[in-house]
Write a protein that holds these residues in place. Structure first.
Motif, short mmCIF file in Angstrom:
data_model
loop_
_atom_site.label_atom_id
_atom_site.label_comp_id
_atom_site.label_asym_id
_atom_site.label_seq_id
_atom_site.Cartn_x
_atom_site.Cartn_y
_atom_site.Cartn_z
N ILE A 18 22.74 14.21 18.77
CA ILE A 18 21.61 13.43 19.32
C ILE A 18 20.70 14.37 20.12
N MET A 19 21.30 15.24 20.92
CA MET A 19 20.51 16.12 21.78
C MET A 19 19.81 17.23 20.99
N GLY A 23 14.72 16.71 17.69
CA GLY A 23 13.58 17.53 18.12
C GLY A 23 13.78 19.02 17.91
N PRO A 24 14.81 19.61 18.53
CA PRO A 24 14.97 21.06 18.39
C PRO A 24 15.13 21.51 16.94
N ARG A 26 14.19 19.98 14.14
CA ARG A 26 12.96 19.76 13.37
C ARG A 26 11.93 20.83 13.73
N ARG A 27 11.89 21.17 15.00
CA ARG A 27 10.91 22.17 15.45
C ARG A 27 11.24 23.55 14.88
N TRP A 28 12.54 23.86 14.82
CA TRP A 28 12.95 25.20 14.38
C TRP A 28 13.14 25.30 12.86
N PRO A 30 11.28 25.48 10.01
CA PRO A 30 10.66 26.55 9.20
C PRO A 30 11.21 27.93 9.54
N HIS A 143 18.04 31.84 21.84
CA HIS A 143 17.12 31.76 22.97
C HIS A 143 17.70 32.62 24.09
N ASN A 189 9.58 37.30 18.00
CA ASN A 189 9.43 36.20 18.96
C ASN A 189 8.86 34.96 18.28
N LEU A 190 9.51 33.83 18.54
CA LEU A 190 9.04 32.56 17.97
C LEU A 190 8.37 31.68 19.02
N PHE A 191 8.89 31.71 20.25
CA PHE A 191 8.28 30.99 21.37
C PHE A 191 8.38 31.87 22.61
N VAL A 194 11.22 34.05 24.44
CA VAL A 194 12.45 33.30 24.74
C VAL A 194 13.22 32.94 23.47
N VAL A 195 12.56 32.26 22.55
CA VAL A 195 13.22 31.93 21.27
C VAL A 195 12.86 33.03 20.28
N LYS A 196 13.86 33.64 19.69
CA LYS A 196 13.58 34.81 18.87
C LYS A 196 14.66 35.02 17.81
N PHE B 7 4.38 18.05 17.15
CA PHE B 7 4.89 18.88 18.24
C PHE B 7 3.80 19.23 19.25
N VAL B 61 14.70 15.64 23.11
CA VAL B 61 15.35 14.99 21.98
C VAL B 61 14.35 14.76 20.85
N PHE B 62 13.10 14.52 21.21
CA PHE B 62 12.07 14.23 20.20
C PHE B 62 11.21 15.45 19.84
#
Lengths: 204, 121
Positions: A18-19, A23-24, A26-28, A30, A143, A189-191, A194-196, B7, B61-62
């Protein structure tokens, strides 16, 4: 086995999808598809930490993968995803600090948001070095801490809370990889910083 | 830099909401009565706490993990300091907090754009 860490991730298993699964992920998506595309068909691959198996969706088909995790509760949740993978995944309950694979067993090692949580990251990375063949590749999606003010301060503050029930936010993972003996090939680096993704190699 | 509408919308709403709520919380608890420095410090802590709870259990979460948490923590911290800095009422604090969230998000996008890509460290 590090039972403290195991308990921490067993507790997190119930809400992990769930956590992290919406979101995370789906965002990551690609970036992760591109990252895992580096898994070679002819390679013996080690993946850690499998968790609930969210990353399996990005694995290219027909790969031979050994996946480890410290948490049996996480692995219970991963079973369904492992079964649907078009390839082979050998799942093992194992602590990265004390892996019992013979040395120089793997051609490639992949990690995904793992070294924010390994209690002794340099020791863990040295364990990876041991089981990786000379010239073998280490691919990490992580991250890490930041060098940029004020984000670095924020990450230290967040770690005071997050480390109690999950990951550290301020790890110098690129330095840790280098300190474990790997040769850094590329950091992407992706974000922020921090995220890489980190691509490293065990020297010959 | 993030370009997917869902996003970008998420980043925007997260930072504006966190900023507005953090400032409103600090103002409604009358942190400015602690004096400027004390009020800013209390507001900063309140804002960060609120941002951490809001992002961990709802927004991330979203909309994503670090991409949401990190700027929102900063938005919450700065917006929480605003009422003591400028002696704002709740409504004014909310508006100022929302603007702070927008500025933090813009700064984060610019920094991320500058740092994006490859390099051998």
């Amino acid at each position: 086995m590090d039972f403290h860490t195991q308990k921490k991730w067993d507790r997190a298993a119930g809400t992990f999808d769930i956590m992290a699964g919406r979101g995370p992920e789906r965002r990551w998506r690609p970036a992760k598809e591109e990252f895992f595309a580096a898994m070679r068909e002819d390679a013996n691959i080690l993946f850690l930490a499998l968790g609930t198996g969210l990353d399996i969706a990005y694995f290219p088909a027909r790969r031979h993968i050994t996946a480890i995790d410290i948490s049996p509760k996480m692995l219970e949740k991963a079973v369904r995803r492992v079964r649907t993978y078009d390839g082979s995944i050998d799942v093992q309950l194992m602590d990265v600090h004390k892996m019992d694979f013979p040395k120089e067993s793997f051609d490639q090692i992949f990690t995904s948001c793992t070294f924010c949580s390994v209690p002794d990251p340099v020791k863990g990375l040295r364990a990876l070095y041991r089981v990786l063949k000379p010239g073998g590749e280490l691919h990490m999606f992580e991250h890490t801490g930041s060098r940029l003010f004020p984000y670095n301060v924020m990450l230290h503050v967040m770690t005071l809370v997050s480390s109690a029930f999950g990951p550290d936010m301020d790890r110098p993972t690129v330095d840790n990889v280098r300190n474990a003996g790997f040769e850094i090939i590329r950091v992407h680096n992706l974000f922020l910083d921090v995220v890489k993704t980190i691509h490293a190699r065990r020297p010959f | 830099m993030e370009r997917r509408p869902w996003f970008v919308f998420g980043d925007l709403i997260s930072n504006v909401l966190t900023g507005a709520l953090a400032a409103a919380l600090a103002a409604s608890l009358a942190v400015s009565e602690l004096g400027m420095i004390g009020g800013m410090l209390a507001g900063m802590l309140l804002g960060m706490l609120l941002a951490m709870l809001l992002t961990t259990f709802c927004l991330s979460v979203f909309f994503g993990a670090m991409e949401v948490m990190l700027p929102c923590m900063l938005s919450g911290m700065l917006a929480g300091m605003a009422p003591a800095m400028w002696h704002l009422g709740v409504q004014q604090a909310m508006i100022r907090g929302a603007w702070i969230g927008l500025v933090v998000l813009a700064a984060t996008y610019i920094a991320s754009m500058v740092l994006a890509g490859s390099g051998r460290e």
